[in-house]
Design a protein around this motif. Structure first.
Motif, PDB file in Angstrom:
ATOM      1  N   ILE A 333      31.648  30.697  64.608  1.00 25.73           N
ATOM      2  CA  ILE A 333      31.090  31.948  65.128  1.00 25.73           C
ATOM      3  C   ILE A 333      32.096  33.072  64.884  1.00 25.73           C
ATOM      4  N   ASP A 334      31.614  34.142  64.319  1.00 22.70           N
ATOM      5  CA  ASP A 334      32.408  35.334  63.988  1.00 22.70           C
ATOM      6  C   ASP A 334      33.485  35.069  62.942  1.00 22.70           C
ATOM      7  N   VAL A 335      33.346  33.978  62.197  1.00 24.94           N
ATOM      8  CA  VAL A 335      34.229  33.759  61.044  1.00 24.94           C
ATOM      9  C   VAL A 335      33.916  34.804  59.971  1.00 24.94           C
ATOM     10  N   SER A 336      32.623  35.028  59.723  1.00 26.77           N
ATOM     11  CA  SER A 336      32.230  36.064  58.753  1.00 26.77           C
ATOM     12  C   SER A 336      32.581  37.451  59.282  1.00 26.77           C
ATOM     13  N   THR A 337      32.495  37.643  60.597  1.00 26.86           N
ATOM     14  CA  THR A 337      32.859  38.927  61.206  1.00 26.86           C
ATOM     15  C   THR A 337      34.332  39.234  60.934  1.00 26.86           C
ATOM     16  N   ALA A 338      35.190  38.217  61.100  1.00 27.16           N
ATOM     17  CA  ALA A 338      36.620  38.416  60.854  1.00 27.16           C
ATOM     18  C   ALA A 338      36.883  38.757  59.390  1.00 27.16           C
ATOM     19  N   ARG A 339      36.094  38.172  58.507  1.00 22.33           N
ATOM     20  CA  ARG A 339      36.256  38.454  57.076  1.00 22.33           C
ATOM     21  C   ARG A 339      35.808  39.873  56.733  1.00 22.33           C
ATOM     22  N   LEU A 340      34.705  40.313  57.329  1.00 23.45           N
ATOM     23  CA  LEU A 340      34.145  41.620  56.992  1.00 23.45           C
ATOM     24  C   LEU A 340      34.814  42.770  57.735  1.00 23.45           C
ATOM     25  N   LEU A 341      35.317  42.489  58.948  1.00 24.77           N
ATOM     26  CA  LEU A 341      35.954  43.534  59.758  1.00 24.77           C
ATOM     27  C   LEU A 341      37.419  43.158  59.959  1.00 24.77           C
ATOM     28  N   PRO A 342      38.292  43.574  59.077  1.00 26.16           N
ATOM     29  CA  PRO A 342      39.699  43.163  59.163  1.00 26.16           C
ATOM     30  C   PRO A 342      40.410  43.745  60.381  1.00 26.16           C
ATOM     31  N   ALA A 343      41.605  43.222  60.640  1.00 22.91           N
ATOM     32  CA  ALA A 343      42.342  43.537  61.874  1.00 22.91           C
ATOM     33  C   ALA A 343      42.729  45.003  61.984  1.00 22.91           C
ATOM     34  N   ASP A 344      42.806  45.722  60.869  1.00 24.18           N
ATOM     35  CA  ASP A 344      43.208  47.131  60.960  1.00 24.18           C
ATOM     36  C   ASP A 344      42.031  48.058  61.242  1.00 24.18           C
ATOM     37  N   THR A 345      40.824  47.480  61.441  1.00 25.80           N
ATOM     38  CA  THR A 345      39.653  48.319  61.734  1.00 25.80           C
ATOM     39  C   THR A 345      39.092  48.098  63.134  1.00 25.80           C
ATOM     40  N   VAL A 346      39.346  46.937  63.740  1.00 20.85           N
ATOM     41  CA  VAL A 346      38.844  46.651  65.079  1.00 20.85           C
ATOM     42  C   VAL A 346      39.924  45.927  65.883  1.00 20.85           C
TER      43      VAL A 346
END
Length: 410
Positions: A333-346
């Motif tokens: 869950i949210d593996v794709s979210t982590a890929r699409l929304l990197p740490a410097d954006t959220v």
């Protein structure tokens, strides 16, 4: 191309259908597909909305047929009553399936577009080979994963029907891993991120909204979504209470949406005396969500099943500082979210301890206005690279329907 759309009557569509004025709340993907089909050259669309939610039965007690400008010919099917809830559910599914088969035989559509809420009808039409069926899923939920663990179940059998195509929203729940194992062998499937339009929000509209709810000049932390347990609304309230109790810098907490947990949330807010700082707004028209997002300083998404929802994508386009949970690798869950929304954006909080972790994150962010602004700027820049308009996104799904129709005629 003659298209029969079989949809559940989403709660957010009920006012529009009852008032004969198309202004749907929620489920924007389906609304935009229907609008696009109705506008499409050479497409004859007939849409069915079937009552699946028992609270809507009194509002739509009988079959209705009418024209609605933005989506064309519409039909509403009621839910039967037997006096016993389990029998009501069975009677409803059988009645809607019977009606769908009958309507399909009468209209002879070239393709059927069915939401997952109409899975019984969609499976029957596909298995009887009455028309090619494109099944539309809004994401993957826990019961879908459970189907994979069972050798036999009605739900699993339905999903393995010979559909022409299965389309699933990429909303962070892991459909890219589940859908290929869930659908029938050889059934084409697509996992697609939803579209989003870039709204223009007038500054005076934001000012009016803040004044209407007494928000003043304090930072606003916003939650948007159905008030259901799996959306994380209780954890949001808990974090708000902890933050305010700790004497941190002032902030207002706003929840936009409605659902079965609203009363319990109101009780908890009253018990903790949060009424002046936590605001439960209720459901709002879809075009008002952007104004609420624009009015917020920080947007929080806490969905247990995935965090690439429509509202999250809209928050990105508006350049909002966003807080979401960390990925859950074990549950995918949210593996794709982590890929699409990197740490410097959220910013992410600890999924295993959401309330206390979110409280800590808010404490750091709300004392650093420059960081809030920088994260918002990064989110806006990402949205321009990542997202497409609803017209372009709807066109992809309509192309899938056209392809299913053409392939069936070969």
């Amino acid at each position: 191309m003659k298209v029969l759309a079989l949809c559940r009557l989403f709660t957010g569509y009920s006012d529009s259908l009852q008032n004969r004025e198309w202004r749907p709340h929620g489920a924007p993907a389906i609304a935009r597909i229907l609008e696009g089909l109705h506008r499409g050259a050479g497409i004859d669309l007939h849409t069915v909305f079937a009552v699946k939610d028992f609270p809507l039965r009194d509002r739509f007690p009988g079959t209705e047929r009418f024209e609605l400008g933005e989506i064309g010919s519409v039909e509403i099917w009621p839910a039967p009553r037997t006096g016993m809830r389990r029998l009501d559910i069975l009677a409803m599914e059988l009645d809607h399936m019977r009606r769908a088969v009958s309507l399909c035989r009468r209209l002879r559509p070239e393709v059927v577009y069915a939401t997952y809420g109409q899975i019984s009808a969609a499976a029957a039409i596909a298995r009887f080979k009455l028309a090619p069926v494109v099944l539309r899923m809004m994401g993957v939920f826990p019961h879908h994963r459970q189907f994979l663990e069972r050798s036999l179940s009605i739900g699993k059998w339905q999903l393995r029907s010979p559909f022409a195509h299965v389309v699933c929203t990429q909303e962070g729940s892991g459909p890219e891993e589940v859908i290929p194992r869930l659908v029938g062998a050889g059934v084409p499937h697509s996992v697609l991120l939803n579209g989003v339009d870039r709204p223009e929000v007038a500054p005076d509209a934001v000012d009016r909204l803040r004044k209407q709810y007494g928000l003043g000049t304090r930072p606003v932390v916003l939650f948007v979504g159905r008030l259901e347990d799996y959306k994380g609304c209780f954890e949001f309230i808990d974090a708000a209470a902890r933050y305010l109790a700790d004497g941190k810098p002032d902030a207002d907490f706003v929840l936009v949406g409605d659902g079965s947990c609203r009363k319990e949330l109101e009780i908890r807010c009253a018990a903790r005396e949060l009424g002046g700082r936590v605001h439960l707004i209720g459901s709002v028209p879809g075009d008002m969500v952007a104004t609420w997002l624009a009015a917020a300083d920080i947007y929080v998404s806490m969905n247990h099943h995935g965090n690439l929802s429509n509202t999250n994508l809209e928050a990105l386009t508006l350049g909002k500082c966003m807080i979401i949970p960390e990925k859950d690798i074990d549950a995918n869950i949210d593996v794709s979210t982590a890929r699409l929304l990197p740490a410097d954006t959220v910013i992410r909080y600890d999924r295993s301890d959401p309330a206390s972790s979110l409280t800590a994150v808010l404490g750091e962010l709300l004392s650093d206005a420059d960081r809030i602004a920088a994260l918002g700027k990064a989110a806006g820049a990402l949205s321009r690279r990542l997202l497409q308009s609803w017209n372009d996104r709807a066109a992809k799904e309509i192309d899938i329907l056209r392809h299913a129709s053409r392939t069936a005629r070969l």
